[in-house]
Structures are given as C-alpha cells and as structure tokens.
Design an enzyme around this catalytic site. Structure first.
Site, PDB file in Angstrom:
ATOM      1  N   TYR A 244       0.848  -1.280   0.001  1.00  0.00           N
ATOM      2  CA  TYR A 244       0.008   0.169  -0.071  1.00  0.00           C
ATOM      3  C   TYR A 244       0.678   1.338  -0.072  1.00  0.00           C
ATOM      4  O   TYR A 244       1.820   1.154  -0.697  1.00  0.00           O
ATOM      5  CB  TYR A 244      -1.260   0.046   1.172  1.00  0.00           C
ATOM      6  N   VAL A 262      -3.799  -7.702   6.740  1.00  0.00           N
ATOM      7  CA  VAL A 262      -3.950  -7.204   8.277  1.00  0.00           C
ATOM      8  C   VAL A 262      -4.035  -8.438   9.168  1.00  0.00           C
ATOM      9  O   VAL A 262      -4.284  -7.892  10.241  1.00  0.00           O
ATOM     10  CB  VAL A 262      -5.378  -6.178   8.333  1.00  0.00           C
TER      11      VAL A 262
HETATM   12  N1  GLN Z   1     -10.311  -8.091   4.579  1.00  0.00           N
HETATM   13  C1  GLN Z   1      -9.465  -6.970   4.929  1.00  0.00           C
HETATM   14  C2  GLN Z   1     -10.264  -5.702   4.530  1.00  0.00           C
HETATM   15  O1  GLN Z   1     -10.931  -5.457   3.608  1.00  0.00           O
HETATM   16  C3  GLN Z   1      -8.261  -7.106   4.151  1.00  0.00           C
HETATM   17  C4  GLN Z   1      -7.278  -5.842   4.262  1.00  0.00           C
HETATM   18  C5  GLN Z   1      -5.863  -6.186   4.313  1.00  0.00           C
HETATM   19  O2  GLN Z   1      -5.374  -7.343   4.448  1.00  0.00           O
HETATM   20  N2  GLN Z   1      -4.881  -4.953   4.132  1.00  0.00           N
HETATM   21  O3  GLN Z   1     -10.210  -4.614   5.078  1.00  0.00           O
END
Ligand code: GLN
Length: 308
Positions: A244, A262
């Site tokens: 990101y 995450v």
């Molecule tokens: N399921 C999480 C979301 O949509 C995935 C985000 C992530 O791992 N960065 O917020």
C-alpha cells in the site's frame, strides 16, 4: 555433490532480533474476530528451489491471510482475462491507504491497482463472472498450488468482516455505480470476505508461492499456470503496490516484491530465487506487520536475496 546451506539458524536469529517489536504496533481489530489473535505469535518460512522449506518460530501455525489472498485472486483473474484485465483495474501504486475511496471518483471507478481493496473487489467480481462458486474456486486454486488439501475459510472471520465491512460495502457500491462491477454487490463482497478469511501458515504460503518462484509452474501442478512474463508482472505489482502506501519504503528498505495482510502476514517473492513469509500480528500505521517488515529487512540484508 552440492551442499545446501541450512538457513534455519539465520531465520531463528532474525526472529530473536525482531521479537521486541511484536509488543509494539496494533493487532487489527476493525474486523473484531481478528482482534483476538495473540500478538506474541511470530513465525517465518523460506522456500528455496534447491533447498526446500526452512522454518522458524510459529511457521506452521495458520493465520488469517487477509490481503495476501489478493495475489492468488489476481493470478486467477489474469489467467482468465489476460491483458484485458487492465481495462478493469490499473497497475499504479495508489499512495493511499488500502481501504481508501478517495481516488475512485476521479478515476471513474477503475481502481489504481489490484491490491488495494477497491482493486481486489473488481478482481473478485471478475472471478464471480468466471466461476459458478467463485469462493470455492479460489479455495481450490490455493489448495492446488500449495499442495495442501485441508486449507480452509474461517467462517467466523468472514462473518465478522461482513458485519463490520461498511467501507468495503461503500466501495463496492461506488464501483458498481460506475459500471465496473458486473455481479451483484453482495456476491462480490461475500466472495471477497471469504477469500480474506482463508487461513494458512507461513510454510504453506511459501509453498503456494512456488508458482511465482518457478515462473508459472509448480511441482504440485503439472500444467503451466502463468507465463514467465505474467509472473514478472504479478511480482512487479507486488513490489510497487503490495504494501500500500508503504510500498516505496518497503522497496527502499527491503527490496523484495511483497504482499501484506492485516492478519499480520507478509509474503515476499523473488522469481527464480526464493519465497519468504513472515507472520507477526501487530501492525504499523499502514496496516503492515511491524515485526514482519523488520524481519524481511534483516533477512534480505543478510542473505542478499533482494531484487536490487
Ligand atoms: N479483509 C481486509 C479488508 O478488506 C483486508 C485488508 C488487508 O489485509 N489489508 O479490510
């Protein structure tokens, strides 16, 4: 006879050094089910084409792969659509958080890349059009490339995310308003939440990543799944977009194409050379594993396995 270096001591040493960082950062709790995970968990696994898998710490414990699933869904959609995929989603780093909506309006519903949530929702939509039960096909694909039959969804995590996924729902509806989602919004969201809830260990993730290490083939699957040039494209997007709005810093510090989630996992790949996966649940401000990022940095510096 060639001798294979045993990387286990180096991996153990790296974990020991980053362990204090597991106490900093924040375990994701915006998906309430994820908030229960023990922040002390720490694991790492390395796959080398001529050495097999080396592991340290909690490398065999499964965790929520979350956005790491976006690598596998991108591969599936790319296989089905080829370069037509890039009409639906871009391949530019967004420089914004993974769950940001801000660029979607000016970009007319074409997400910047397949690894931010907006882009991953479009990829899930493509899979909804391509498969009768997209979530099952995703699971099947991951089982196939990793050679592990009992990988599964965590339905509690998927449900928890569905109950609290207001931002993803907003994003999916917004993209739909531009005509860049074809399937019903709810089908796309359910597919996306389920793919994110899949649980795998570091050791299983590096096995799945053999597909990228071996330029599109894997010992567990007889057919060629991607061409070498498609593999380079997927890994280039991992480098520029996989972490990101920290992707520039990751490239600078670590120099490895990587995809974070995450759940605290980060999967890094160098085609032709290696796959490395680390797991530590506490996250930094950008949503990338704090100790995990540092572990990748130490390992790439010491092993020389960088793309630069
Ligand atoms: N399921 C999480 C979301 O949509 C995935 C985000 C992530 O791992 N960065 O917020």
């Amino acid at each position: 006879m060639t001798t294979v270096t045993d990387f286990t001591p180096m991996l153990q040493q790296v974990l020991e050094e980053v362990r204090p960082l597991t106490l900093q950062g924040k375990v994701a709790d915006y998906i309430p089910e994820l908030g229960h995970v023990d922040r002390n968990k720490l694991g790492i696994a390395l796959y080398l084409p001529d050495g097999g898998v080396f592991c340290a710490g909690d490398a065999h414990e499964r965790f929520s792969i979350q956005s790491i699933s976006k690598v596998f869904t991108l591969i599936m959609a790319y296989r089905r659509l080829g370069d037509a995929l890039w009409q639906r989603v871009g391949r530019e780093p967004s420089g914004t958080p993974f769950n940001s909506l801000i660029q979607l309006e000016t970009d007319l519903g074409i997400p910047r890349n397949p690894f931010i949530n907006a882009g991953a929702l479009v990829v899930s939509d493509i899979l909804c059009s391509q498969y009768v039960n997209a979530h099952l096909s995703i699971l099947e694909f991951i089982r196939q490339i990793s050679g592990v039959d009992d990988i599964n969804f965590n339905t509690r995590v998927a449900r928890s995310e569905a109950q609290h996924g207001y931002r993803n729902a907003a994003m999916a509806n917004f993209i739909k308003s531009f005509g860049n989602l074809k399937a019903p919004v709810d089908d796309v969201l359910q597919t996306y939440f389920r793919q994110c809830s899949i649980e795998m260990s570091c050791a299983e993730l590096v096995r799945a990543a053999q597909l990228l290490v071996h330029y599109g083939t894997t010992p567990d699957v007889s057919e060629t799944l991607l061409t070498p040039s498609e593999v380079r494209r997927v890994t280039s997007i991992m480098l520029t977009c996989g972490t990101y709005d920290a992707a520039g810093d990751f490239a600078f510090r670590i120099g490895l194409p990587a995809k974070s989630g995450v759940g605290g996992g980060i999967l890094a790949v160098v085609p032709g050379r290696m796959a490395l996966c680390v797991w530590s649940p506490a996250l930094d401000y950008h949503g990338n594993s704090l100790a995990g990022g540092r572990a990748l940095e130490l390992f790439s510096a010491r092993s020389g396995f960088s793309v630069f």
